[in-house]
Design an enzyme around this catalytic site. Structure first.
Site, PDB file in Angstrom:
ATOM      1  N   LYS A   1       0.925  -1.301   0.185  1.00 46.47           N
ATOM      2  CA  LYS A   1       0.072   0.101  -0.020  1.00 46.47           C
ATOM      3  C   LYS A   1       0.624   1.353  -0.178  1.00 46.47           C
ATOM      4  O   LYS A   1       1.732   1.038   0.907  1.00 46.47           O
ATOM      5  CB  LYS A   1      -1.221   0.152   1.056  1.00 46.47           C
ATOM      6  CG  LYS A   1      -2.314   0.843   1.240  1.00 46.47           C
ATOM      7  CD  LYS A   1      -2.685   0.621   2.425  1.00 46.47           C
ATOM      8  CE  LYS A   1      -3.849   2.220   2.175  1.00 46.47           C
ATOM      9  NZ  LYS A   1      -5.092   1.919   3.250  1.00 46.47           N
TER      10      LYS A   1
ATOM     11  N   SER B   1      -9.532   2.438   3.033  1.00 43.99           N
ATOM     12  CA  SER B   1      -8.758   2.723   1.891  1.00 43.99           C
ATOM     13  C   SER B   1      -7.841   2.430   1.122  1.00 43.99           C
ATOM     14  O   SER B   1      -7.123   2.393  -0.009  1.00 43.99           O
ATOM     15  CB  SER B   1      -8.317   3.919   2.562  1.00 43.99           C
ATOM     16  OG  SER B   1      -7.040   3.624   3.682  1.00 43.99           O
TER      17      SER B   1
ATOM     18  N   SER C   1     -10.428  -0.221   7.232  1.00 41.02           N
ATOM     19  CA  SER C   1      -9.206   0.395   5.874  1.00 41.02           C
ATOM     20  C   SER C   1      -8.272  -0.614   4.611  1.00 41.02           C
ATOM     21  O   SER C   1      -8.134  -1.137   3.775  1.00 41.02           O
ATOM     22  CB  SER C   1      -8.209   1.216   5.757  1.00 41.02           C
ATOM     23  OG  SER C   1      -8.985   2.024   6.290  1.00 41.02           O
TER      24      SER C   1
END
Length: 486
Positions: A75, A150, A174
């Site tokens: 990420k 996210s 997330s």
């Protein structure tokens, strides 16, 4: 094109050990698949040249662990030395870190190969990944749907089998929420289980790096690799590193499982509730004791989260000032114009909204009135969960209230972003581990997930139940396959 990535990690490991394939074969296949699936927009930055070089270097080395030579995506809020890390923001779109996050150091020690940095909500603030400066990633099951957020890019690239593994971060759901929307396994470990050193902070008392994979076993393997105390992170727990796969395959009969009534209330769609109930029936038939219980303050968790997360975000993001690194306004008239202009132009609308609200919450007497009070009730939420774990092994419910919705749906209501995470936020507030497990599909063939919550530092028991259900349900989790509603 070769299809090595469709095999299990243990099969790939065996082929590597026997020299029937090489790591570079896996890496090449990853990049071929990424190119074929460009419309998913799952990656912000690819690491192609370095990944190929590293894979080539592994040829002369002995395969010494099960993750050796396996590709992984990271990420884009986790620092990677000499590899651009943007947090999906214009503010950091030219930022090249000079050191690795601890989790990145750990995966490199296992000789895993970083394929690239995945798309996400800007500074991890959102539940759709649509706040990304680089445009939203798309759901592999239906590219007109959101991935969730996210960690949306990480979820999309694992779901589409572009890479076998990805790391995400989870502040208020997330990892687990996009894992549910995209039909993969996503684990948020206990707060402190995994070092946060090198994770760009959103809300420091809530953030946790976690694992995103196709299968439960793979998820446990990756958590094995990244866990452990880190002296660079004073919130990391001094716990002995354990084998999270050790309970996989054990008999689940006799397990006591709680289902919070709030998680099965009318905030959840009928379709998802029915799917969860069908899995609960499977657990009962398998010898588990199931009770429906009340846990205090669950309905308050979102409001408390907003106060704590936005307050901490406004403090953490103060460092992005246009001076030390990242975006800087050109030709400012004075220092105030530099600060104002850099932040006004560098941050997106959602990030600016949260900074403004957070700054208000922490200003003057408001800190005591709002933030300190929220922390006090947050402690009560944790106590309520721990009280439940005195009588139950695990807590289960749905991960999300709906399946993934249209990517072009209205974003004007800022509250909706938080309500998308209403079922997963309480786990962050309590600092507990939680995992999303795919359990079926909606009538329009979108994945549905079950949320399995464990006691502090009891991830192994979560994996035990999740692996049993995974085997029992035996779902086809290939987005291009033909799953049908049953």
């Amino acid at each position: 094109m070769s299809r090595y990535l469709d095999k299990s990690i243990l099969e790939i490991n065996e082929l590597l050990k026997q020299k029937k394939i090489r790591s570079i074969d896996l890496v090449n296949e990853c990049f071929e698949r990424i190119e074929e699936n460009e419309e998913l927009n799952a990656f912000i930055t690819l690491n192609k040249e370095e990944a190929l070089r590293e894979a080539q270097a592994l040829d002369d080395m002995e395969v010494d662990n099960v993750l050796f030579g396996i590709p992984i995506a990271i990420k884009d809020n986790i620092l990677t030395r000499n590899l651009r890390t943007t947090c999906a923001s214009h503010m950091l779109d030219n930022f090249i870190p000079i050191y690795d996050a601890t989790v990145v150091t750990k995966i490199k020690e296992k000789h895993m190969i970083i394929i690239g940095k995945t798309n996400m909500d800007e500074f991890a603030m959102g539940s759709t990944s649509r706040t990304s400066y680089f445009g939203a990633p798309h759901n592999p099951w239906n590219t007109n749907k959101i991935t969730g957020g996210s960690s949306g890019g990480s979820a999309a690239c694992v779901s589409a089998n572009l890479v076998p593994f990805a790391l995400g971060s989870d502040t208020g759901g997330s990892i687990r929420q996009p894992a549910s929307y995209c039909g993969i396994v996503g684990m948020k470990p206990t707060y402190g289980r995994v070092s946060r050193y090198g994770l760009v902070a959103f809300a420091s008392s809530l953030d946790q790096i976690g694992t995103m994979t196709k299968t439960v076993y793979d998820n446990a393997l990756l958590l094995n690799a990244i866990s452990g105390i880190d002296l660079n992170d004073l919130t990391s727990a001094d716990r002995e590193v354990e084998d999270f796969t050790r309970k996989i395959g054990e008999d689940i009969s006799g397990m006591k499982i709680a289902v919070p009534n709030y998680f099965m209330s009318d905030i959840v769609s009928n379709e998802i509730r029915e799917k969860i109930e069908s899995v609960i029936d499977v657990l009962k038939e398998s010898g588990c004791k199931i009770d429906y219980i009340d846990i205090k303050y669950l309905e308050n968790a979102v409001s408390l989260y907003q106060i704590i997360a936005m307050g901490e975000a406004s403090s953490n993001l103060a460092r992005f000032d246009g001076i030390r690194y990242g975006f800087s306004k050109e030709n400012p008239s004075d220092i105030e114009d530099l600060y104002y202009g850099s932040r006004e132009e560098g941050f997106g609308e959602e990030v600016k909204r949260r900074i403004m609200v957070g700054s208000y919450l922490l200003s003057g007497d408001n800190a005591k009135k709002y933030y300190d009070k929220a922390l006090s009730i947050r402690s009560d939420i944790r106590t309520s969960f721990l009280k439940a774990f005195e009588n139950y092994d695990l807590i289960v419910g749905p991960t999300t209230t709906t399946t993934a919705y249209d990517i072009d749906s209205d974003m004007s209501d800022p509250l909706k972003t938080f309500m998308d995470d209403v079922l997963v936020i309480p786990v962050n507030m309590a600092g507990l581990p939680g995992l999303n497990l795919p359990i079926g599909f909606s009538k329009d063939n979108m994945p549905i997930g079950m949320h399995i919550i464990g006691n502090s530092f009891d991830e192994a028991t979560i994996y035990k139940l999740a692996s049993f259900l995974e085997k029992k349900l035996n779902l086809d989790l290939c987005p291009k396959g033909g799953n049908s509603y049953e």
